[in-house]
Motif scaffolding. Sequence first.
Motif, PDB file in Angstrom:
ATOM      1  N   LEU A 140       0.824  -1.207   0.000  1.00 60.11           N
ATOM      2  CA  LEU A 140       0.000   0.000   0.000  1.00 60.11           C
ATOM      3  C   LEU A 140       0.856   1.254   0.000  1.00 60.11           C
ATOM      4  CD1 LEU A 140      -2.901  -0.875   2.481  1.00 60.11           C
ATOM      5  CD2 LEU A 140      -3.105  -0.398   0.039  1.00 60.11           C
ATOM      6  N   LYS A 141       1.960   1.197   0.722  1.00 55.91           N
ATOM      7  CA  LYS A 141       2.835   2.365   0.816  1.00 55.91           C
ATOM      8  C   LYS A 141       3.810   2.453  -0.348  1.00 55.91           C
ATOM      9  CE  LYS A 141       1.017   3.967   4.532  1.00 55.91           C
ATOM     10  NZ  LYS A 141       0.250   5.243   4.488  1.00 55.91           N
ATOM     11  N   VAL A 142       3.941   1.384  -1.109  1.00 53.11           N
ATOM     12  CA  VAL A 142       4.797   1.406  -2.290  1.00 53.11           C
ATOM     13  C   VAL A 142       4.076   2.040  -3.478  1.00 53.11           C
ATOM     14  CG1 VAL A 142       5.980  -0.088  -3.966  1.00 53.11           C
ATOM     15  CG2 VAL A 142       6.173  -0.563  -1.532  1.00 53.11           C
ATOM     16  N   LEU A 143       2.754   2.111  -3.418  1.00 56.84           N
ATOM     17  CA  LEU A 143       1.989   2.742  -4.498  1.00 56.84           C
ATOM     18  C   LEU A 143       2.520   4.150  -4.768  1.00 56.84           C
ATOM     19  CD1 LEU A 143      -1.688   1.764  -3.591  1.00 56.84           C
ATOM     20  CD2 LEU A 143      -0.483   1.133  -5.680  1.00 56.84           C
ATOM     21  N   PRO A 144       2.645   4.543  -6.050  1.00 56.09           N
ATOM     22  CA  PRO A 144       3.229   5.844  -6.398  1.00 56.09           C
ATOM     23  C   PRO A 144       2.235   6.992  -6.266  1.00 56.09           C
ATOM     24  CG  PRO A 144       2.635   4.678  -8.395  1.00 56.09           C
ATOM     25  CD  PRO A 144       2.345   3.730  -7.244  1.00 56.09           C
ATOM     26  N   CYS A 145       1.519   7.051  -5.149  1.00 57.59           N
ATOM     27  CA  CYS A 145       0.528   8.110  -4.945  1.00 57.59           C
ATOM     28  C   CYS A 145       0.179   8.183  -3.465  1.00 57.59           C
ATOM     29  CB  CYS A 145      -0.737   7.833  -5.766  1.00 57.59           C
ATOM     30  SG  CYS A 145      -1.494   6.224  -5.403  1.00 57.59           S
ATOM     31  N   THR A 146      -0.488   9.245  -3.078  1.00 56.56           N
ATOM     32  CA  THR A 146      -0.921   9.396  -1.685  1.00 56.56           C
ATOM     33  C   THR A 146      -2.411   9.111  -1.519  1.00 56.56           C
ATOM     34  OG1 THR A 146      -1.252  11.773  -2.063  1.00 56.56           O
ATOM     35  CG2 THR A 146       0.873  11.077  -1.156  1.00 56.56           C
ATOM     36  N   GLU A 147      -3.176   9.239  -2.606  1.00 57.83           N
ATOM     37  CA  GLU A 147      -4.610   8.969  -2.554  1.00 57.83           C
ATOM     38  C   GLU A 147      -4.945   7.725  -3.374  1.00 57.83           C
ATOM     39  OE1 GLU A 147      -7.477  12.470  -2.294  1.00 57.83           O
ATOM     40  OE2 GLU A 147      -5.873  13.296  -3.541  1.00 57.83           O
ATOM     41  N   VAL A 148      -5.664   6.793  -2.758  1.00 57.05           N
ATOM     42  CA  VAL A 148      -6.021   5.558  -3.451  1.00 57.05           C
ATOM     43  C   VAL A 148      -7.539   5.456  -3.604  1.00 57.05           C
ATOM     44  CG1 VAL A 148      -3.980   4.334  -2.638  1.00 57.05           C
ATOM     45  CG2 VAL A 148      -6.098   4.216  -1.301  1.00 57.05           C
ATOM     46  N   LEU A 191       7.581 -11.417   2.091  1.00 51.67           N
ATOM     47  CA  LEU A 191       7.570 -10.164   2.848  1.00 51.67           C
ATOM     48  C   LEU A 191       8.952  -9.530   2.856  1.00 51.67           C
ATOM     49  CD1 LEU A 191       6.323  -8.109   4.802  1.00 51.67           C
ATOM     50  CD2 LEU A 191       6.692  -9.764   6.654  1.00 51.67           C
ATOM     51  N   GLY A 192       9.975 -10.351   3.063  1.00 48.57           N
ATOM     52  CA  GLY A 192      11.332  -9.839   3.100  1.00 48.57           C
ATOM     53  C   GLY A 192      11.752  -9.191   1.792  1.00 48.57           C
ATOM     54  N   LYS A 193      11.338  -9.792   0.673  1.00 48.46           N
ATOM     55  CA  LYS A 193      11.697  -9.250  -0.635  1.00 48.46           C
ATOM     56  C   LYS A 193      11.109  -7.861  -0.844  1.00 48.46           C
ATOM     57  CE  LYS A 193      11.937 -13.808  -2.873  1.00 48.46           C
ATOM     58  NZ  LYS A 193      11.290 -14.715  -3.853  1.00 48.46           N
ATOM     59  N   LEU A 194       9.922  -7.628  -0.297  1.00 48.16           N
ATOM     60  CA  LEU A 194       9.252  -6.347  -0.499  1.00 48.16           C
ATOM     61  C   LEU A 194      10.030  -5.178   0.108  1.00 48.16           C
ATOM     62  CD1 LEU A 194       5.499  -7.269   0.144  1.00 48.16           C
ATOM     63  CD2 LEU A 194       6.585  -6.750  -2.048  1.00 48.16           C
ATOM     64  N   VAL A 195      10.725  -5.445   1.223  1.00 50.67           N
ATOM     65  CA  VAL A 195      11.426  -4.348   1.898  1.00 50.67           C
ATOM     66  C   VAL A 195      12.925  -4.342   1.618  1.00 50.67           C
ATOM     67  CG1 VAL A 195       9.735  -4.088   3.743  1.00 50.67           C
ATOM     68  CG2 VAL A 195      11.591  -5.743   3.998  1.00 50.67           C
ATOM     69  N   THR A 196      13.416  -5.353   0.919  1.00 53.93           N
ATOM     70  CA  THR A 196      14.854  -5.399   0.622  1.00 53.93           C
ATOM     71  C   THR A 196      15.154  -5.344  -0.867  1.00 53.93           C
ATOM     72  OG1 THR A 196      14.855  -7.834   0.648  1.00 53.93           O
ATOM     73  CG2 THR A 196      15.345  -6.701   2.728  1.00 53.93           C
ATOM     74  N   ASP A 198      14.348  -3.346  -4.346  1.00 56.28           N
ATOM     75  CA  ASP A 198      13.768  -2.102  -4.874  1.00 56.28           C
ATOM     76  C   ASP A 198      12.863  -2.324  -6.079  1.00 56.28           C
ATOM     77  OD1 ASP A 198      15.105  -0.628  -2.968  1.00 56.28           O
ATOM     78  OD2 ASP A 198      16.847  -0.232  -4.250  1.00 56.28           O
ATOM     79  N   SER A 199      12.868  -3.522  -6.648  1.00 62.09           N
ATOM     80  CA  SER A 199      12.071  -3.755  -7.851  1.00 62.09           C
ATOM     81  C   SER A 199      10.565  -3.829  -7.568  1.00 62.09           C
ATOM     82  CB  SER A 199      12.511  -5.057  -8.530  1.00 62.09           C
ATOM     83  OG  SER A 199      12.234  -6.177  -7.705  1.00 62.09           O
ATOM     84  N   SER A 200      10.177  -3.962  -6.280  1.00 64.32           N
ATOM     85  CA  SER A 200       8.753  -4.103  -5.953  1.00 64.32           C
ATOM     86  C   SER A 200       7.939  -2.889  -6.394  1.00 64.32           C
ATOM     87  CB  SER A 200       8.576  -4.335  -4.450  1.00 64.32           C
ATOM     88  OG  SER A 200       9.124  -3.267  -3.710  1.00 64.32           O
ATOM     89  N   LYS A 201       8.519  -1.702  -6.252  1.00 66.78           N
ATOM     90  CA  LYS A 201       7.803  -0.493  -6.658  1.00 66.78           C
ATOM     91  C   LYS A 201       7.591  -0.471  -8.161  1.00 66.78           C
ATOM     92  CE  LYS A 201       7.870   4.550  -6.330  1.00 66.78           C
ATOM     93  NZ  LYS A 201       8.579   5.736  -5.789  1.00 66.78           N
ATOM     94  N   GLN A 202       8.638  -0.825  -8.922  1.00 66.05           N
ATOM     95  CA  GLN A 202       8.516  -0.844 -10.379  1.00 66.05           C
ATOM     96  C   GLN A 202       7.505  -1.896 -10.831  1.00 66.05           C
ATOM     97  OE1 GLN A 202      11.527  -0.723  -8.784  1.00 66.05           O
ATOM     98  NE2 GLN A 202      11.962   1.420  -9.298  1.00 66.05           N
ATOM     99  N   ASP A 203       7.498  -3.043 -10.163  1.00 66.18           N
ATOM    100  CA  ASP A 203       6.549  -4.100 -10.509  1.00 66.18           C
ATOM    101  C   ASP A 203       5.116  -3.645 -10.290  1.00 66.18           C
ATOM    102  OD1 ASP A 203       8.632  -5.757 -11.164  1.00 66.18           O
ATOM    103  OD2 ASP A 203       8.622  -6.850  -9.266  1.00 66.18           O
TER     104      ASP A 203
END
Length: 287
Positions: A140-148, A191-196, A198-203
């Motif tokens: 949810l916090k990786v989303l490239p926006c503040t309003e969902v 879960l670990g991959k999401l915070v370690t 950086d590709s999660s945001k691009q995905d």
Amino acid sequence: MNLTTIRRACFLVILLILAGTSTAQESSLLWKISGNGLEKESYLFGTIHIICKEDFLMDERITSAFDQTEQLIMELDMSDPQLPAKMQQVSINPGMKNLQSELDESTAKALDEFLINSYGAGLAQLGILKPFVLSSMVLLKVLPCTEVESYEGFFTTRASASGKPIAGLETVDFQVGIFDQIPQKIQLEELGKLVTDDSSKQDLEKLMETYQSENVDAMYEVMNSSGMVADYRVLMLDDRNKSWVPKIEEAMQSKSVFVAVGAGHLGGEFGVIALLKKAGYTVLPIQ
């Protein structure tokens, strides 16, 4: 983090993690169901459960189909006032066990810092939540926006305003039980991959762009190439689709319905579209 915030987080994240994957021969998120003795046409719409507000796809084609129907059917009955509380209850580890000790030191540190920066509380407080909930909170916090925006929320509000009844295909207990069948070790690795990594945001950005294009085949490539969803597709998608179709069929016999479920449930050999066609219905894309 207060109780209301935790409930809201659990409410949103369960929807996001169950969004799924999809594949189909034609590109559209909206499909018309007819034939096989139906007196009225019904519609099937593929959602992505959480999306940036500026990317929210809604047009006359969708709202017109929705307004023509007599009942809204979703994965969960989102109009149930007890839903957030139910989600919170089943999203906590048995005995309120904290998962912090199950993570390696570097992953635990990275996740703790992420949660504190994003939610104002770290693993000491939030580690009692099940791994899939924590993963979804990160997403949810990786989303490239503040309003969902939420399609389920949109349709629920529109249905309630017009007095259209709402039904759910599953219960919260059932949906959370899906993750209880997946080994905790695998969920913690995800879960670990999401915070370690950086590709999660691009995905995630790629997924949002693909959804907007309504190219469900491309969504399948983005989402189902690897990872937990791909490894447990039968559990997370196929078996659920098979259980949904008889319920959808029963509802369509007496009324026109608008079915809104994660886009991942539409396509594939055991997707809702294929299963409805196999049952004798005509299912056509509305473009």
